[in-house]
Design a protein around this motif. Sequence first.
Motif, mmCIF file in Angstrom:
data_model
loop_
_atom_site.group_PDB
_atom_site.id
_atom_site.type_symbol
_atom_site.label_atom_id
_atom_site.label_comp_id
_atom_site.label_asym_id
_atom_site.label_seq_id
_atom_site.Cartn_x
_atom_site.Cartn_y
_atom_site.Cartn_z
ATOM 1 N N TYR A 1 -1.261 35.196 27.757
ATOM 2 C CA TYR A 1 -0.356 34.387 28.578
ATOM 3 C C TYR A 1 0.713 33.752 27.684
ATOM 4 O O TYR A 1 0.396 33.159 26.655
ATOM 5 C CB TYR A 1 -1.121 33.268 29.287
ATOM 6 C CG TYR A 1 -1.809 33.687 30.550
ATOM 7 C CD1 TYR A 1 -1.094 34.235 31.608
ATOM 8 C CD2 TYR A 1 -3.188 33.522 30.698
ATOM 9 C CE1 TYR A 1 -1.731 34.615 32.776
ATOM 10 C CE2 TYR A 1 -3.833 33.898 31.864
ATOM 11 C CZ TYR A 1 -3.094 34.447 32.895
ATOM 12 O OH TYR A 1 -3.716 34.831 34.057
ATOM 13 N N PRO A 2 1.984 33.836 28.078
ATOM 14 C CA PRO A 2 3.029 33.165 27.293
ATOM 15 C C PRO A 2 2.873 31.643 27.340
ATOM 16 O O PRO A 2 2.295 31.089 28.278
ATOM 17 C CB PRO A 2 4.325 33.596 27.986
ATOM 18 C CG PRO A 2 3.956 34.782 28.814
ATOM 19 C CD PRO A 2 2.530 34.591 29.210
ATOM 20 N N GLN A 3 3.422 30.996 26.330
ATOM 21 C CA GLN A 3 3.414 29.534 26.246
ATOM 22 C C GLN A 3 4.836 29.011 26.464
ATOM 23 O O GLN A 3 5.794 29.559 25.920
ATOM 24 C CB GLN A 3 2.891 29.071 24.882
ATOM 25 C CG GLN A 3 1.489 29.573 24.561
ATOM 26 C CD GLN A 3 0.451 29.021 25.521
ATOM 27 O OE1 GLN A 3 0.376 27.808 25.744
ATOM 28 N NE2 GLN A 3 -0.346 29.908 26.099
ATOM 29 N N GLU B 1 0.116 41.951 22.217
ATOM 30 C CA GLU B 1 0.279 40.577 22.708
ATOM 31 C C GLU B 1 0.706 40.513 24.172
ATOM 32 O O GLU B 1 0.829 39.420 24.725
ATOM 33 C CB GLU B 1 1.268 39.827 21.824
ATOM 34 C CG GLU B 1 0.745 39.625 20.402
ATOM 35 C CD GLU B 1 1.687 38.797 19.559
ATOM 36 O OE1 GLU B 1 1.393 37.604 19.339
ATOM 37 O OE2 GLU B 1 2.729 39.354 19.139
ATOM 38 N N SER C 1 15.638 36.512 27.803
ATOM 39 C CA SER C 1 15.348 35.594 26.709
ATOM 40 C C SER C 1 16.584 34.794 26.345
ATOM 41 O O SER C 1 17.654 35.357 26.101
ATOM 42 C CB SER C 1 14.862 36.372 25.477
ATOM 43 O OG SER C 1 14.538 35.485 24.426
ATOM 44 N N GLY D 1 6.943 28.513 23.441
ATOM 45 C CA GLY D 1 7.251 29.656 22.605
ATOM 46 C C GLY D 1 6.446 29.643 21.324
ATOM 47 O O GLY D 1 5.315 29.148 21.285
ATOM 48 N N THR D 2 7.023 30.156 20.266
ATOM 49 C CA THR D 2 6.357 30.202 18.965
ATOM 50 C C THR D 2 7.172 29.418 17.943
ATOM 51 O O THR D 2 8.399 29.290 18.068
ATOM 52 C CB THR D 2 6.224 31.652 18.468
ATOM 53 O OG1 THR D 2 7.542 32.208 18.292
ATOM 54 C CG2 THR D 2 5.452 32.506 19.457
ATOM 55 N N SER E 1 7.447 36.320 27.077
ATOM 56 C CA SER E 1 6.213 36.840 26.504
ATOM 57 C C SER E 1 6.241 36.787 24.981
ATOM 58 O O SER E 1 7.304 36.677 24.358
ATOM 59 C CB SER E 1 6.011 38.285 26.955
ATOM 60 O OG SER E 1 7.004 39.110 26.361
ATOM 61 N N PHE E 2 5.064 36.921 24.363
ATOM 62 C CA PHE E 2 5.001 36.927 22.901
ATOM 63 C C PHE E 2 5.743 38.122 22.294
ATOM 64 O O PHE E 2 6.467 37.952 21.298
ATOM 65 C CB PHE E 2 3.539 36.884 22.430
ATOM 66 C CG PHE E 2 2.906 35.527 22.587
ATOM 67 C CD1 PHE E 2 3.264 34.477 21.743
ATOM 68 C CD2 PHE E 2 1.976 35.295 23.582
ATOM 69 C CE1 PHE E 2 2.693 33.222 21.896
ATOM 70 C CE2 PHE E 2 1.401 34.040 23.742
ATOM 71 C CZ PHE E 2 1.758 32.997 22.902
#
Length: 401
Positions: free
Chosen positions: A60-62, A56, A252, A65-66, A277-278
């Motif tokens: 590209y990170p969002q 992963e 983080s 997040g998740t 990042s993921f």
Amino acid sequence: MTDRLESLLKFHPFTRLNALLEGIRPGEPALVFSVGEPQAAPPAFLAQILEKHKAEWSRYPQSAGTPEFRGAVVDWLCRRYRLPADFIDRDAEVMPCAGTREALFHLALAAVPEWQGKGERPVVLMPNPFYHVYAGAAAVAGAEPVFLPATRANGFLPEPDSVSPELLARAALAYVCSPSNPQGAIASPEYLARWLKHGRRHGYTVAFDECYAEIYRGAAPAGALEVAEGRLDNLIVLHSLSKRSAAPGLRSGFIAGDRRLIRRVTQLVNFGGVAPSFPALAASTALWRDEAHVAAGRERYRQCFAIASRVIGRRFGFCDPPGGFFLWLDVGDGEAAARRLWAEAGLRVLPGAYMARPDAAGVNPGQPYIRVALVHEPEVVEQGLARLVAVLDGATAAAAQ
């Protein structure tokens, strides 16, 4: 912006420390006690999860997040602060951040109204001494930083009622830190509630910096969400894995609270920020769901403060602070002590004056102090503090002759 950046430079304590010690050779092998960077190894499963999710790195990170990360954060907040399960909206009131330093900075850009040199300038309230990002964020946002006394006289926690009506009319944001940096003071629920009610009454946002909330020696510190009275307007809390999990390099953390500000910060990240990042989010999700490594870290800091109590004793106004991992030692002249400790003992500490600004009487409340970060393993802390006491005791004896 150029003028704002010029003003920003004067707030950075480590730039000033580098200049103070420039050209001085350390008298012994260097030990860095100036930076709040935990030196213990993070949990082993962190590296394992990063390896598992290595594919992963190509995504590209969002900024949001998740769902798994946000769910872990909400579950942790509800457990830690005894909140109802539906108190925080996982998708609208929580977002990850690339370390809370960046989020603290973005909050000022999101909360401070635009000011172009005409009319009343917005104000950002902060403790004095303070974490330098508070002042830097205020400067770049175009606001006037207002430094509120955080001294032994008020338990190192500034009072909202001390702010004048003229300043309150311009207030856009306040930074409140508990456990406090550098003194380790822990705010009561009543104190947190006073700040939140004050912000709501006068129309400004209160950012509660709770990054040291899991480092304590007695009862767990209260959090602002516990006194939110069922709503999150004018309220942001910030938490970080840098301190809690000894993982500063993971970059983080998260912010939670007022969904209007969450949306604004999200857009700032989309334009010019960095989202975790993921792989980092996957590791962070596991860290927020694990308490064993946090308890082990607390025990390590407890050992470090027990060493400090034994080695320092009653010198330099020492007290075992209830929270955080800093010593705030009164050595008479913080700059002189920092230079001497580096030159004679190779011990790098931060002068307290670099974390504060002179008050109305021209007195810098940090001037007599040094900040010492107990972030190493206990045996290294004992070695460093033994050097500190030997040098400063020698200076005292020499001055008495």
